[in-house]
Scaffold this motif. Structure first.
Motif, PDB file in Angstrom:
ATOM      1  N   ILE A   1      37.120  29.283  30.231  1.00 10.84           N
ATOM      2  CA  ILE A   1      37.156  29.391  31.695  1.00 10.84           C
ATOM      3  C   ILE A   1      38.092  30.514  32.109  1.00 10.84           C
ATOM      4  CG2 ILE A   1      37.855  28.235  33.838  1.00 10.84           C
ATOM      5  CD1 ILE A   1      37.047  25.561  32.410  1.00 10.84           C
ATOM      6  N   LYS A   2      39.286  30.534  31.538  1.00 12.65           N
ATOM      7  CA  LYS A   2      40.267  31.558  31.905  1.00 12.65           C
ATOM      8  C   LYS A   2      39.800  32.957  31.505  1.00 12.65           C
ATOM      9  CE  LYS A   2      44.229  28.560  32.297  1.00 12.65           C
ATOM     10  NZ  LYS A   2      45.571  28.225  31.885  1.00 12.65           N
ATOM     11  N   GLU A   3      39.077  33.049  30.422  1.00 14.00           N
ATOM     12  CA  GLU A   3      38.525  34.337  29.996  1.00 14.00           C
ATOM     13  C   GLU A   3      37.495  34.845  31.017  1.00 14.00           C
ATOM     14  OE1 GLU A   3      38.003  37.692  27.555  1.00 14.00           O
ATOM     15  OE2 GLU A   3      39.589  36.181  27.586  1.00 14.00           O
ATOM     16  N   VAL A   4      36.643  33.948  31.484  1.00 20.10           N
ATOM     17  CA  VAL A   4      35.653  34.331  32.501  1.00 20.10           C
ATOM     18  C   VAL A   4      36.356  34.747  33.791  1.00 20.10           C
ATOM     19  CG1 VAL A   4      33.788  33.447  33.992  1.00 20.10           C
ATOM     20  CG2 VAL A   4      33.772  32.967  31.529  1.00 20.10           C
ATOM     21  N   ILE A   5      37.370  34.000  34.203  1.00 20.03           N
ATOM     22  CA  ILE A   5      38.132  34.328  35.417  1.00 20.03           C
ATOM     23  C   ILE A   5      38.800  35.692  35.246  1.00 20.03           C
ATOM     24  CG2 ILE A   5      40.116  33.661  36.841  1.00 20.03           C
ATOM     25  CD1 ILE A   5      37.599  31.884  37.269  1.00 20.03           C
ATOM     26  N   ARG A   6      39.363  35.946  34.073  1.00 28.59           N
ATOM     27  CA  ARG A   6      40.010  37.234  33.811  1.00 28.59           C
ATOM     28  C   ARG A   6      39.000  38.372  33.883  1.00 28.59           C
ATOM     29  NH1 ARG A   6      40.277  40.846  30.301  1.00 28.59           N
ATOM     30  NH2 ARG A   6      39.071  39.745  28.728  1.00 28.59           N
ATOM     31  N   GLU A   7      37.858  38.170  33.259  1.00 32.98           N
ATOM     32  CA  GLU A   7      36.821  39.204  33.285  1.00 32.98           C
ATOM     33  C   GLU A   7      36.279  39.427  34.689  1.00 32.98           C
ATOM     34  OE1 GLU A   7      33.683  39.048  30.282  1.00 32.98           O
ATOM     35  OE2 GLU A   7      35.026  37.780  29.101  1.00 32.98           O
ATOM     36  N   TYR A   8      36.209  38.363  35.467  1.00 29.70           N
ATOM     37  CA  TYR A   8      35.737  38.484  36.848  1.00 29.70           C
ATOM     38  C   TYR A   8      36.645  39.452  37.597  1.00 29.70           C
ATOM     39  CZ  TYR A   8      32.595  36.458  40.376  1.00 29.70           C
ATOM     40  OH  TYR A   8      31.598  36.241  41.298  1.00 29.70           O
ATOM     41  N   GLY A   9      37.930  39.406  37.279  1.00 31.40           N
ATOM     42  CA  GLY A   9      38.875  40.372  37.822  1.00 31.40           C
ATOM     43  C   GLY A   9      39.790  39.798  38.881  1.00 31.40           C
ATOM     44  N   ALA A  10      41.065  40.122  38.755  1.00 26.77           N
ATOM     45  CA  ALA A  10      42.062  39.655  39.725  1.00 26.77           C
ATOM     46  C   ALA A  10      41.817  40.258  41.100  1.00 26.77           C
ATOM     47  CB  ALA A  10      43.469  40.001  39.240  1.00 26.77           C
ATOM     48  N   SER A  11      41.238  41.436  41.126  1.00 25.17           N
ATOM     49  CA  SER A  11      41.001  42.097  42.412  1.00 25.17           C
ATOM     50  C   SER A  11      39.827  41.484  43.166  1.00 25.17           C
ATOM     51  CB  SER A  11      40.744  43.594  42.204  1.00 25.17           C
ATOM     52  OG  SER A  11      39.567  43.771  41.441  1.00 25.17           O
ATOM     53  N   GLU A  12      39.007  40.703  42.486  1.00 27.10           N
ATOM     54  CA  GLU A  12      37.857  40.055  43.141  1.00 27.10           C
ATOM     55  C   GLU A  12      38.299  38.703  43.685  1.00 27.10           C
ATOM     56  OE1 GLU A  12      34.826  39.479  45.042  1.00 27.10           O
ATOM     57  OE2 GLU A  12      34.618  41.254  43.765  1.00 27.10           O
ATOM     58  N   ARG A  13      38.482  38.644  44.981  1.00 26.91           N
ATOM     59  CA  ARG A  13      38.950  37.399  45.597  1.00 26.91           C
ATOM     60  C   ARG A  13      37.886  36.312  45.569  1.00 26.91           C
ATOM     61  NH1 ARG A  13      42.514  37.388  50.698  1.00 26.91           N
ATOM     62  NH2 ARG A  13      41.799  35.329  50.279  1.00 26.91           N
ATOM     63  N   ASN A  14      36.629  36.712  45.736  1.00 21.31           N
ATOM     64  CA  ASN A  14      35.533  35.743  45.792  1.00 21.31           C
ATOM     65  C   ASN A  14      34.884  35.588  44.421  1.00 21.31           C
ATOM     66  OD1 ASN A  14      35.858  35.348  48.575  1.00 21.31           O
ATOM     67  ND2 ASN A  14      34.616  37.134  49.016  1.00 21.31           N
ATOM     68  N   LYS A  15      35.363  34.598  43.693  1.00 20.36           N
ATOM     69  CA  LYS A  15      34.782  34.292  42.384  1.00 20.36           C
ATOM     70  C   LYS A  15      33.776  33.160  42.624  1.00 20.36           C
ATOM     71  CE  LYS A  15      38.846  35.730  39.803  1.00 20.36           C
ATOM     72  NZ  LYS A  15      39.549  36.358  40.893  1.00 20.36           N
TER      73      LYS A  15
END
Length: 114
Positions: A80-94
Protein backbone atom coordinates in the motif's frame (compact mmCIF):
# COMPACT_ATOMS: atom_id res chain seq x y z
CA UNK A 1 -22.86 4.05 -18.58
CA UNK A 2 -23.54 7.49 -17.15
CA UNK A 3 -21.57 10.48 -18.39
CA UNK A 4 -20.33 11.12 -14.86
CA UNK A 5 -18.97 7.57 -14.47
CA UNK A 6 -17.46 7.78 -17.95
CA UNK A 7 -15.66 11.02 -17.02
CA UNK A 8 -14.35 9.47 -13.78
CA UNK A 9 -13.08 6.39 -15.64
CA UNK A 10 -11.19 8.66 -18.04
CA UNK A 11 -9.74 10.60 -15.10
CA UNK A 12 -8.66 7.40 -13.32
CA UNK A 13 -7.16 6.02 -16.53
CA UNK A 14 -5.16 9.23 -16.88
CA UNK A 15 -3.77 8.83 -13.38
CA UNK A 16 -2.79 5.21 -14.06
CA UNK A 17 -0.99 6.27 -17.22
CA UNK A 18 0.70 9.36 -15.75
CA UNK A 19 1.56 8.19 -12.26
CA UNK A 20 2.24 4.48 -12.81
CA UNK A 21 3.36 4.47 -16.46
CA UNK A 22 0.86 1.74 -17.27
CA UNK A 23 -1.69 1.47 -20.02
CA UNK A 24 -4.89 0.82 -18.10
CA UNK A 25 -7.05 -2.18 -18.82
CA UNK A 26 -10.31 -0.27 -19.16
CA UNK A 27 -12.54 -3.32 -18.70
CA UNK A 28 -10.80 -4.17 -15.44
CA UNK A 29 -10.79 -0.53 -14.29
CA UNK A 30 -14.54 -0.39 -14.96
CA UNK A 31 -15.03 -3.49 -12.77
CA UNK A 32 -13.02 -1.92 -9.93
CA UNK A 33 -15.02 1.31 -10.21
CA UNK A 34 -18.31 -0.60 -10.31
CA UNK A 35 -17.22 -2.52 -7.20
CA UNK A 36 -16.77 0.76 -5.34
CA UNK A 37 -20.38 1.69 -6.07
CA UNK A 38 -21.63 5.15 -5.18
CA UNK A 39 -18.46 5.86 -3.16
CA UNK A 40 -16.82 7.16 -6.35
CA UNK A 41 -19.26 10.10 -6.33
CA UNK A 42 -18.49 11.11 -2.74
CA UNK A 43 -15.29 13.15 -2.65
CA UNK A 44 -14.20 11.93 0.78
CA UNK A 45 -14.91 8.26 0.07
CA UNK A 46 -13.39 8.43 -3.42
CA UNK A 47 -9.97 9.46 -2.10
CA UNK A 48 -7.31 7.67 -0.05
CA UNK A 49 -5.31 9.74 2.41
CA UNK A 50 -1.79 8.41 2.09
CA UNK A 51 -0.67 10.07 5.31
CA UNK A 52 -3.48 8.70 7.50
CA UNK A 53 -2.40 5.36 9.01
CA UNK A 54 -5.98 4.43 9.95
CA UNK A 55 -7.04 5.00 6.33
CA UNK A 56 -4.24 2.72 5.12
CA UNK A 57 -5.27 0.09 7.67
CA UNK A 58 -8.81 0.29 6.27
CA UNK A 59 -7.50 -0.28 2.74
CA UNK A 60 -5.54 -3.27 4.03
CA UNK A 61 -8.42 -4.80 6.03
CA UNK A 62 -11.35 -4.09 3.73
CA UNK A 63 -9.73 -4.40 0.33
CA UNK A 64 -6.60 -6.53 0.46
CA UNK A 65 -7.75 -9.01 3.10
CA UNK A 66 -11.55 -9.03 2.75
CA UNK A 67 -12.03 -8.38 -0.96
CA UNK A 68 -8.88 -9.89 -2.45
CA UNK A 69 -8.53 -12.65 0.16
CA UNK A 70 -4.86 -12.04 0.90
CA UNK A 71 -3.12 -13.27 4.04
CA UNK A 72 -2.38 -10.52 6.57
CA UNK A 73 1.23 -9.58 7.04
CA UNK A 74 3.66 -6.68 6.78
CA UNK A 75 3.92 -7.17 3.01
CA UNK A 76 0.39 -5.79 2.62
CA UNK A 77 1.13 -2.44 4.26
CA UNK A 78 4.41 -2.29 2.39
CA UNK A 79 2.53 -2.71 -0.91
CA UNK A 80 0.00 0.00 0.00
CA UNK A 81 2.73 2.45 0.98
CA UNK A 82 4.64 1.67 -2.20
CA UNK A 83 1.58 2.49 -4.32
CA UNK A 84 1.02 5.72 -2.34
CA UNK A 85 4.68 6.65 -2.83
CA UNK A 86 4.51 5.97 -6.55
CA UNK A 87 1.28 7.95 -6.81
CA UNK A 88 3.38 10.87 -5.61
CA UNK A 89 3.41 13.24 -2.66
CA UNK A 90 2.58 16.12 -4.97
CA UNK A 91 -0.68 14.44 -6.03
CA UNK A 92 -3.21 15.45 -3.40
CA UNK A 93 -6.05 13.45 -4.93
CA UNK A 94 -5.13 9.79 -4.66
CA UNK A 95 -8.21 8.11 -6.05
CA UNK A 96 -9.36 4.96 -4.29
CA UNK A 97 -10.26 3.34 -7.63
CA UNK A 98 -6.71 3.87 -8.90
CA UNK A 99 -5.10 2.60 -5.69
CA UNK A 100 -7.35 -0.50 -5.68
CA UNK A 101 -6.73 -1.10 -9.39
CA UNK A 102 -2.94 -0.97 -8.96
CA UNK A 103 -2.98 -3.13 -5.81
CA UNK A 104 -5.20 -5.77 -7.43
CA UNK A 105 -2.88 -5.93 -10.46
CA UNK A 106 0.27 -6.09 -8.32
CA UNK A 107 -1.15 -9.02 -6.37
CA UNK A 108 -2.45 -10.67 -9.57
CA UNK A 109 -6.01 -10.67 -8.27
CA UNK A 110 -7.83 -9.35 -11.33
CA UNK A 111 -9.88 -12.58 -11.32
CA UNK A 112 -11.70 -11.47 -8.17
CA UNK A 113 -13.65 -9.05 -10.36
CA UNK A 114 -15.78 -11.16 -12.67
Amino acid sequence: MSKKKEALLAQYAGHITEKFSETPNMAFLDKVVTGLGPAIYNRDAALVSGSDESELETVKANFLIKKLGLEDGPHLMHAIKEVIREYGASERNKYRAVVYYILARRFNKEGIYK
